[in-house]
Design an enzyme around this catalytic site. Structure first.
Site, PDB file in Angstrom:
ATOM      1  N   ASN A 219      49.891  41.656  91.752  1.00  0.00           N
ATOM      2  CA  ASN A 219      49.939  40.236  91.385  1.00  0.00           C
ATOM      3  C   ASN A 219      51.300  39.660  91.764  1.00  0.00           C
ATOM      4  O   ASN A 219      52.134  40.354  92.346  1.00  0.00           O
ATOM      5  CB  ASN A 219      49.652  40.069  89.887  1.00  0.00           C
ATOM      6  CG  ASN A 219      50.629  40.871  89.051  1.00  0.00           C
ATOM      7  OD1 ASN A 219      51.820  40.609  89.048  1.00  0.00           O
ATOM      8  ND2 ASN A 219      50.127  41.889  88.351  1.00  0.00           N
ATOM      9  N   ASP A 288      45.218  45.038  85.272  1.00  0.00           N
ATOM     10  CA  ASP A 288      44.224  45.433  84.270  1.00  0.00           C
ATOM     11  C   ASP A 288      43.329  46.551  84.786  1.00  0.00           C
ATOM     12  O   ASP A 288      42.848  47.374  84.022  1.00  0.00           O
ATOM     13  CB  ASP A 288      43.385  44.213  83.870  1.00  0.00           C
ATOM     14  CG  ASP A 288      44.237  43.186  83.147  1.00  0.00           C
ATOM     15  OD1 ASP A 288      44.964  43.602  82.226  1.00  0.00           O
ATOM     16  OD2 ASP A 288      44.211  42.001  83.518  1.00  0.00           O
ATOM     17  N   LYS A 298      43.622  55.812 105.597  1.00  0.00           N
ATOM     18  CA  LYS A 298      43.382  54.367 105.676  1.00  0.00           C
ATOM     19  C   LYS A 298      41.877  54.102 105.845  1.00  0.00           C
ATOM     20  O   LYS A 298      41.245  54.680 106.736  1.00  0.00           O
ATOM     21  CB  LYS A 298      44.158  53.788 106.865  1.00  0.00           C
ATOM     22  CG  LYS A 298      44.072  52.303 106.964  1.00  0.00           C
ATOM     23  CD  LYS A 298      44.861  51.773 108.149  1.00  0.00           C
ATOM     24  CE  LYS A 298      44.518  50.308 108.364  1.00  0.00           C
ATOM     25  NZ  LYS A 298      44.960  49.820 109.646  1.00  0.00           N
ATOM     26  N   ASP A 315      46.109  50.170  77.997  1.00  0.00           N
ATOM     27  CA  ASP A 315      46.954  49.044  77.612  1.00  0.00           C
ATOM     28  C   ASP A 315      48.255  49.568  76.993  1.00  0.00           C
ATOM     29  O   ASP A 315      48.236  50.214  75.938  1.00  0.00           O
ATOM     30  CB  ASP A 315      46.204  48.135  76.629  1.00  0.00           C
ATOM     31  CG  ASP A 315      46.904  46.815  76.468  1.00  0.00           C
ATOM     32  OD1 ASP A 315      48.026  46.804  75.917  1.00  0.00           O
ATOM     33  OD2 ASP A 315      46.361  45.794  76.919  1.00  0.00           O
ATOM     34  N   ILE A 316      49.362  49.279  77.661  1.00  0.00           N
ATOM     35  CA  ILE A 316      50.666  49.825  77.230  1.00  0.00           C
ATOM     36  C   ILE A 316      51.092  49.238  75.888  1.00  0.00           C
ATOM     37  O   ILE A 316      51.521  49.963  74.980  1.00  0.00           O
ATOM     38  CB  ILE A 316      51.737  49.547  78.323  1.00  0.00           C
ATOM     39  CG1 ILE A 316      51.291  50.178  79.648  1.00  0.00           C
ATOM     40  CG2 ILE A 316      53.107  50.079  77.899  1.00  0.00           C
ATOM     41  CD1 ILE A 316      52.123  49.781  80.846  1.00  0.00           C
ATOM     42  N   PHE A 332      53.527  39.343  75.988  1.00  0.00           N
ATOM     43  CA  PHE A 332      53.462  38.083  76.718  1.00  0.00           C
ATOM     44  C   PHE A 332      51.998  37.802  77.020  1.00  0.00           C
ATOM     45  O   PHE A 332      51.195  38.744  77.118  1.00  0.00           O
ATOM     46  CB  PHE A 332      54.278  38.163  78.025  1.00  0.00           C
ATOM     47  CG  PHE A 332      55.708  37.747  77.841  1.00  0.00           C
ATOM     48  CD1 PHE A 332      56.587  38.536  77.124  1.00  0.00           C
ATOM     49  CD2 PHE A 332      56.172  36.554  78.385  1.00  0.00           C
ATOM     50  CE1 PHE A 332      57.906  38.149  76.932  1.00  0.00           C
ATOM     51  CE2 PHE A 332      57.496  36.149  78.211  1.00  0.00           C
ATOM     52  CZ  PHE A 332      58.355  36.946  77.475  1.00  0.00           C
ATOM     53  N   LYS A 346      45.144  37.719  71.612  1.00  0.00           N
ATOM     54  CA  LYS A 346      45.872  38.902  72.106  1.00  0.00           C
ATOM     55  C   LYS A 346      46.805  39.444  71.027  1.00  0.00           C
ATOM     56  O   LYS A 346      46.936  40.650  70.845  1.00  0.00           O
ATOM     57  CB  LYS A 346      46.673  38.545  73.365  1.00  0.00           C
ATOM     58  CG  LYS A 346      45.799  38.560  74.599  1.00  0.00           C
ATOM     59  CD  LYS A 346      46.539  38.213  75.873  1.00  0.00           C
ATOM     60  CE  LYS A 346      45.514  38.078  76.999  1.00  0.00           C
ATOM     61  NZ  LYS A 346      46.002  37.376  78.169  1.00  0.00           N
ATOM     62  N   LYS A 350      45.875  43.184  69.870  1.00  0.00           N
ATOM     63  CA  LYS A 350      46.831  44.228  70.246  1.00  0.00           C
ATOM     64  C   LYS A 350      47.773  44.572  69.089  1.00  0.00           C
ATOM     65  O   LYS A 350      48.675  45.373  69.252  1.00  0.00           O
ATOM     66  CB  LYS A 350      47.625  43.784  71.480  1.00  0.00           C
ATOM     67  CG  LYS A 350      46.741  43.525  72.705  1.00  0.00           C
ATOM     68  CD  LYS A 350      47.543  43.308  73.978  1.00  0.00           C
ATOM     69  CE  LYS A 350      46.615  42.926  75.132  1.00  0.00           C
ATOM     70  NZ  LYS A 350      47.094  43.365  76.436  1.00  0.00           N
TER      71      LYS A 350
HETATM   72  O1  PMT Z   1      57.773  38.262  86.566  1.00  0.00           O
HETATM   73  P1  PMT Z   1      57.891  36.756  86.678  1.00  0.00           P
HETATM   74  O2  PMT Z   1      57.598  36.259  88.079  1.00  0.00           O
HETATM   75  O3  PMT Z   1      59.184  36.243  86.128  1.00  0.00           O
HETATM   76  O4  PMT Z   1      56.720  36.106  85.781  1.00  0.00           O
HETATM   77  C1  PMT Z   1      56.756  36.268  84.387  1.00  0.00           C
HETATM   78  C2  PMT Z   1      55.358  36.532  83.830  1.00  0.00           C
HETATM   79  C3  PMT Z   1      54.471  35.305  84.036  1.00  0.00           C
HETATM   80  C4  PMT Z   1      54.729  37.748  84.518  1.00  0.00           C
HETATM   81  C5  PMT Z   1      55.552  36.838  82.288  1.00  0.00           C
HETATM   82  O5  PMT Z   1      56.133  35.723  81.677  1.00  0.00           O
HETATM   83  C6  PMT Z   1      54.234  37.180  81.628  1.00  0.00           C
HETATM   84  O6  PMT Z   1      53.483  36.331  81.189  1.00  0.00           O
HETATM   85  N1  PMT Z   1      53.946  38.505  81.538  1.00  0.00           N
HETATM   86  C7  PMT Z   1      52.665  39.028  81.034  1.00  0.00           C
HETATM   87  C8  PMT Z   1      51.646  38.893  82.100  1.00  0.00           C
HETATM   88  C9  PMT Z   1      50.322  39.492  81.715  1.00  0.00           C
HETATM   89  O7  PMT Z   1      49.951  40.464  82.271  1.00  0.00           O
HETATM   90  O8  PMT Z   1      49.709  38.924  80.728  1.00  0.00           O
HETATM   91  P2  PMT Z   1      48.303  39.425  80.119  1.00  0.00           P
HETATM   92  O9  PMT Z   1      47.875  38.277  79.323  1.00  0.00           O
HETATM   93  O10 PMT Z   1      47.397  39.922  81.208  1.00  0.00           O
HETATM   94  O11 PMT Z   1      48.697  40.668  79.218  1.00  0.00           O
HETATM   95  C10 PMT Z   1      49.024  40.521  77.850  1.00  0.00           C
HETATM   96  C11 PMT Z   1      50.100  41.496  77.468  1.00  0.00           C
HETATM   97  O12 PMT Z   1      49.591  42.835  77.555  1.00  0.00           O
HETATM   98  C12 PMT Z   1      51.358  41.457  78.313  1.00  0.00           C
HETATM   99  O13 PMT Z   1      52.454  41.596  77.438  1.00  0.00           O
HETATM  100  C13 PMT Z   1      51.223  42.696  79.205  1.00  0.00           C
HETATM  101  O14 PMT Z   1      52.502  43.226  79.550  1.00  0.00           O
HETATM  102  C14 PMT Z   1      50.447  43.639  78.321  1.00  0.00           C
HETATM  103  N2  PMT Z   1      49.600  44.609  79.027  1.00  0.00           N
HETATM  104  C15 PMT Z   1      48.551  44.190  79.766  1.00  0.00           C
HETATM  105  C16 PMT Z   1      47.736  45.123  80.369  1.00  0.00           C
HETATM  106  C17 PMT Z   1      48.034  46.498  80.229  1.00  0.00           C
HETATM  107  N3  PMT Z   1      47.307  47.418  80.802  1.00  0.00           N
HETATM  108  N4  PMT Z   1      49.087  46.878  79.514  1.00  0.00           N
HETATM  109  C18 PMT Z   1      49.873  45.955  78.902  1.00  0.00           C
HETATM  110  O15 PMT Z   1      50.847  46.325  78.242  1.00  0.00           O
END
Ligand code: PMT
Length: 409
Positions: A219, A288, A298, A315-316, A332, A346, A350
């Site tokens: 991403n 995800d 390849k 999910d971490i 976030f 969320k 979580k």
């Molecule tokens: O890196 P930049 O360009 O500065 O951009 C910042 C950002 C937009 C990436 C940042 O501000 C942000 O929003 N990060 C979280 C992005 C995200 O993956 O959001 P989510 O809604 O998909 O996930 C929710 C939360 O679960 C996040 O805290 C993520 O780190 C966590 N997660 C998600 C999936 C996973 N397998 N493990 C996780 O820990």
């Protein structure tokens, strides 16, 4: 934007800053730097080396700073108005920007062969250095060793950043942008060591999930938000472990950083680093899904339609939040609609302590931008809107919000 900057100004007394400009092409950005510093409430006096004056004129800097520019150690007229020792005592902060490899080396060896280096030796002011040089000069072991020596003497190193250079090279060595330098200084002035003796683990950047040896799923995360959080936590005295996916950013000074590629690797490193942590911030845009199988060769493009089977990554955040004796857990949420509602879900699903939601559908915010806007919701239902600001400023606010909530828990 100027309204925003007004609100970023602090109510501290005006801080006195000497800006030392040395001879690099980035010196041309110093007029903007002076303006940004003044906007944030700093009183700025400029000192230039002889080489710096080849890139930007003293008259320009005099006009933007509003004060005569100091250049020569032996200028009797200048010494009569404010001598170099007086200037050294006057300053609360000395910022060298751009700092050439040559000046950095002089600082390491305590040389006093021009007005700037003499002033620095004679001053008790906090010293900040924003290196700017060719990427090979920056990568040179001698320069890297010099930087380590400065860091061990409590000098704050700002940048450099990666990107295209004036000489046509690509890599780390560009001076940090003036607005970021000015924001970092503001953070320094405002810092209260609120995270002293605290360990903070932060994830940042994207993860990269391999499909075959050349292709992957990822991403647009640049890591800027997560790195800004790491810097802000460090500035507030925390021990910081930063776990980052592939990004083009340099390791923030004083932060322990581990670079990873995939979500699975990120989880493994987080499991190692989380022991004894007080705060965990999941800022990474973790993929995800990941391919069920990674092709060893390849994949040939001989089919019109192609299916890649994906499986969900662990999910971490959820893993950290489910641990006994868990740290304060901050997530976030990157949302493009129903921001508050999805973020709240969320937070609950979580089992987080706090969630910071960003609207990624807005232009110039969220992914890969300098600015952001965050909406905070905590586990007690308290909501707070943080207005549009640079990620550096927002990171500082998020750290303060976390500390406030940990205190009242
Ligand atoms: O890196 P930049 O360009 O500065 O951009 C910042 C950002 C937009 C990436 C940042 O501000 C942000 O929003 N990060 C979280 C992005 C995200 O993956 O959001 P989510 O809604 O998909 O996930 C929710 C939360 O679960 C996040 O805290 C993520 O780190 C966590 N997660 C998600 C999936 C996973 N397998 N493990 C996780 O820990």
């Amino acid at each position: 934007m100027s309204e925003k900057i007004e609100s970023e100004k602090t109510n501290h007394l005006q801080k006195k800053l000497v800006l030392g400009i040395t001879g690099g092409i980035a010196a041309y950005k110093c007029a903007d730097l002076v303006r940004r510093l003044k906007e944030r409430g700093f009183e700025v006096r400029v000192v230039m080396t002889v080489s710096a004056a080849k890139f930007i004129t003293p008259v320009t800097l005099q006009a933007v700073s509003g004060y005569p520019v100091h250049q020569d150690l032996f200028d009797a007229e200048m010494e009569a108005s404010m001598g170099h020792i007086e200037l050294a005592r006057w300053a609360d902060y000395i910022l060298v920007a751009p700092a050439t490899a040559n000046t950095i080396s002089k600082l390491v060896h305590g040389k006093a062969d021009n007005l700037l280096t003499t002033l620095i030796l004679a001053s008790r002011a906090s010293l900040l250095v924003a290196p700017a040089m060719n990427q090979q000069m920056w990568a040179n072991t001698v320069t890297q060793n010099n930087i380590r020596v400065l860091e061990s003497s409590e000098v704050i190193i700002l940048g450099p950043e990666e990107g295209e250079q004036a000489c046509g090279d690509l890599g780390a060595g560009r001076m940090m942008e003036p607005v970021d330098i000015a924001n970092q200084l503001l953070m320094l002035v405002n810092k209260r060591n609120i995270l002293a003796n605290k360990k903070v683990v932060i994830t940042a950047g994207p993860t990269v999930e391999a499909i075959d040896p050349v292709r992957y799923i990822s991403n647009h995360s640049s890591g800027k938000m997560g790195f800004a959080l790491a810097r802000a936590a460090r500035l507030e005295g925390a021990e910081v472990e930063l776990v980052s996916g592939p990004v083009a950013l340099c390791e923030p000074a004083g932060v322990n950083m581990t670079r990873v590629t995939s979500a699975a690797e990120m989880l493994e490193v987080v499991k190692q680093k989380i022991k004894n942590a007080d705060i965990f911030i999941g800022c990474a845009a973790v993929a995800d899904y990941t391919p069920v199988e990674v092709a060893s060769q390849k994949i040939k493009k001989n089919q019109e339609l192609m299916n890649i089977q994906l499986k969900k990554n662990s999910d971490i955040l959820t893993w950290v939040a489910s641990q006994e004796g868990r740290p304060y857990v901050v997530g976030f949420a990157a949302e493009s609609q129903n921001i508050k509602e999805f973020a709240r879900k969320k937070l609950e699903n979580k089992k987080l302590d706090l969630i910071c939601a960003n609207d990624i559908s807005c232009q110039n915010m969220g992914f890969n931008s300098e600015n952001n806007q965050l909406f905070l919701i905590d586990c007690c239902g308290v909501e707070k809107q943080l207005s549009v600001a640079s990620k550096i400023v927002l990171a500082q606010q998020v750290i303060q919000e976390i500390e406030l909530r940990m205190k009242t828990d």
